[in-house]
Enzyme design. Structure first.
Site, PDB file in Angstrom:
ATOM      1  N   ASP A 279       0.862  -1.178   0.000  1.00  0.00           N
ATOM      2  CA  ASP A 279       0.000   0.000   0.000  1.00  0.00           C
ATOM      3  C   ASP A 279       0.907   1.240   0.000  1.00  0.00           C
ATOM      4  O   ASP A 279       1.407   1.647  -1.043  1.00  0.00           O
ATOM      5  CB  ASP A 279      -0.901  -0.097   1.234  1.00  0.00           C
ATOM      6  CG  ASP A 279      -1.951   0.996   1.322  1.00  0.00           C
ATOM      7  OD1 ASP A 279      -2.271   1.610   0.297  1.00  0.00           O
ATOM      8  OD2 ASP A 279      -2.461   1.236   2.436  1.00  0.00           O
TER       9      ASP A 279
ATOM     10  N   ASP B  74      -7.326  -9.238   5.464  1.00  0.00           N
ATOM     11  CA  ASP B  74      -8.357  -9.069   6.484  1.00  0.00           C
ATOM     12  C   ASP B  74      -8.840  -7.634   6.617  1.00  0.00           C
ATOM     13  O   ASP B  74      -8.181  -6.685   6.202  1.00  0.00           O
ATOM     14  CB  ASP B  74      -7.801  -9.479   7.850  1.00  0.00           C
ATOM     15  CG  ASP B  74      -6.824  -8.440   8.409  1.00  0.00           C
ATOM     16  OD1 ASP B  74      -5.868  -8.097   7.695  1.00  0.00           O
ATOM     17  OD2 ASP B  74      -7.041  -7.960   9.543  1.00  0.00           O
TER      18      ASP B  74
HETATM   19  P1  IMP Z   1       1.854  -0.503   3.809  1.00  0.00           P
HETATM   20  O1  IMP Z   1       2.910  -0.504   4.853  1.00  0.00           O
HETATM   21  O2  IMP Z   1       1.040   0.764   3.832  1.00  0.00           O
HETATM   22  O3  IMP Z   1       2.402  -0.792   2.425  1.00  0.00           O
HETATM   23  O4  IMP Z   1       0.812  -1.605   4.198  1.00  0.00           O
HETATM   24  C1  IMP Z   1       1.083  -2.922   3.992  1.00  0.00           C
HETATM   25  C2  IMP Z   1       0.184  -3.833   4.789  1.00  0.00           C
HETATM   26  O5  IMP Z   1      -1.049  -3.223   5.174  1.00  0.00           O
HETATM   27  C3  IMP Z   1      -0.184  -5.005   3.944  1.00  0.00           C
HETATM   28  O6  IMP Z   1       0.793  -5.999   4.020  1.00  0.00           O
HETATM   29  C4  IMP Z   1      -1.506  -5.409   4.530  1.00  0.00           C
HETATM   30  O7  IMP Z   1      -1.299  -6.287   5.609  1.00  0.00           O
HETATM   31  C5  IMP Z   1      -2.118  -4.121   4.999  1.00  0.00           C
HETATM   32  N1  IMP Z   1      -3.034  -3.557   3.972  1.00  0.00           N
HETATM   33  C6  IMP Z   1      -2.807  -2.541   3.122  1.00  0.00           C
HETATM   34  N2  IMP Z   1      -3.847  -2.308   2.316  1.00  0.00           N
HETATM   35  C7  IMP Z   1      -4.770  -3.232   2.654  1.00  0.00           C
HETATM   36  C8  IMP Z   1      -6.086  -3.532   2.152  1.00  0.00           C
HETATM   37  O8  IMP Z   1      -6.624  -2.923   1.209  1.00  0.00           O
HETATM   38  N3  IMP Z   1      -6.724  -4.571   2.759  1.00  0.00           N
HETATM   39  C9  IMP Z   1      -6.183  -5.287   3.790  1.00  0.00           C
HETATM   40  N4  IMP Z   1      -4.959  -5.045   4.261  1.00  0.00           N
HETATM   41  C10 IMP Z   1      -4.256  -4.032   3.710  1.00  0.00           C
END
Ligand code: IMP
Ligand code: MG
Length: 181
Positions: free
Chosen positions: A103, A159
């Protein structure tokens, strides 16, 4: 079928399986004759890593990482909590981190920094989903299952508040859904 009320399907089980085969073939090519350590990021990647792993012909070892920046919320807390299983020796190894979704990129950027400290030969990332538009840093995934828009996705391991990981497809939540959860 589990959690039947979420009928909105973004990617079917078959689409995911087919894409995993394509990616496994690419990994086989890139690491021909070598061994790779697959690092499954808990908990969201458990189904995706199975699809990747069973299609690989290169030799593999498997281990797990737990890293999280989300609690009972749909937005990142920005603080990455991390826990490593110290069992596997990563020195001079080919590491492929297998992730459910990238994300903002915060989690992976942090995790990769920690892995580099262990002296691997290389570290690649294989993610099932990628929200490129949400990226807040220069993190780049090497293998991407599907590019998606800025949706909150659930199912196939992903989730919302620890629920819906059991959906055998990828679905998404909209504002109205959240009110009824
Ligand atoms: P980041 O650090 O913002 O890249 O977030 C990564 C983590 O957030 C992922 O590995 C997921 O576990 C969780 N995540 C991000 N977006 C989503 C989503 O749309 N649905 C569920 N989990 C998400
Ligand atoms: Mg994750």
């Amino acid at each position: 079928m589990a959690n039947q009320k979420f009928g909105k399907i973004l990617f079917t089980e078959e689409q995911i399986a087919n894409r995993a085969k394509e990616i496994a073939a690419q990994i086989d090519k890139d690491f021909e004759g070598e061994e790779v350590i697959l690092l499954c990021t808990l908990k969201g990647s458990i189904l995706w890593i199975g699809d990747i792993m069973k299609n690989l012909t290169v030799k593999t070892k498997l281990d797990f990482i737990s890293a999280s920046s989300y609690g009972a919320s749909k937005t990142s807390s920005g603080v990455v909590k991390i826990k490593f299983d110290p069992e596997i020796n990563m020195y001079n190894a080919n590491i492929i981190v297998v992730e459910d979704i990238v994300d903002t990129g915060n989690t992976l950027k942090y995790v990769l920094g920690k892995l580099e400290e262990r002296g691997p030969k290389c570290v690649k990332v294989c993610t099932m989903l990628n929200k490129e538009a949400r990226r807040t840093n220069d993190f780049h995934a090497d293998y991407v299952g599907f590019e998606i828009d800025d949706l909150f996705v659930i199912g196939y391991g992903l989730d919302f508040d620890q629920k819906y990981r059991d959906l055998p497809y990828i679905s998404y939540l909209e504002e109205d859904d959240v009110d009824s959860l």
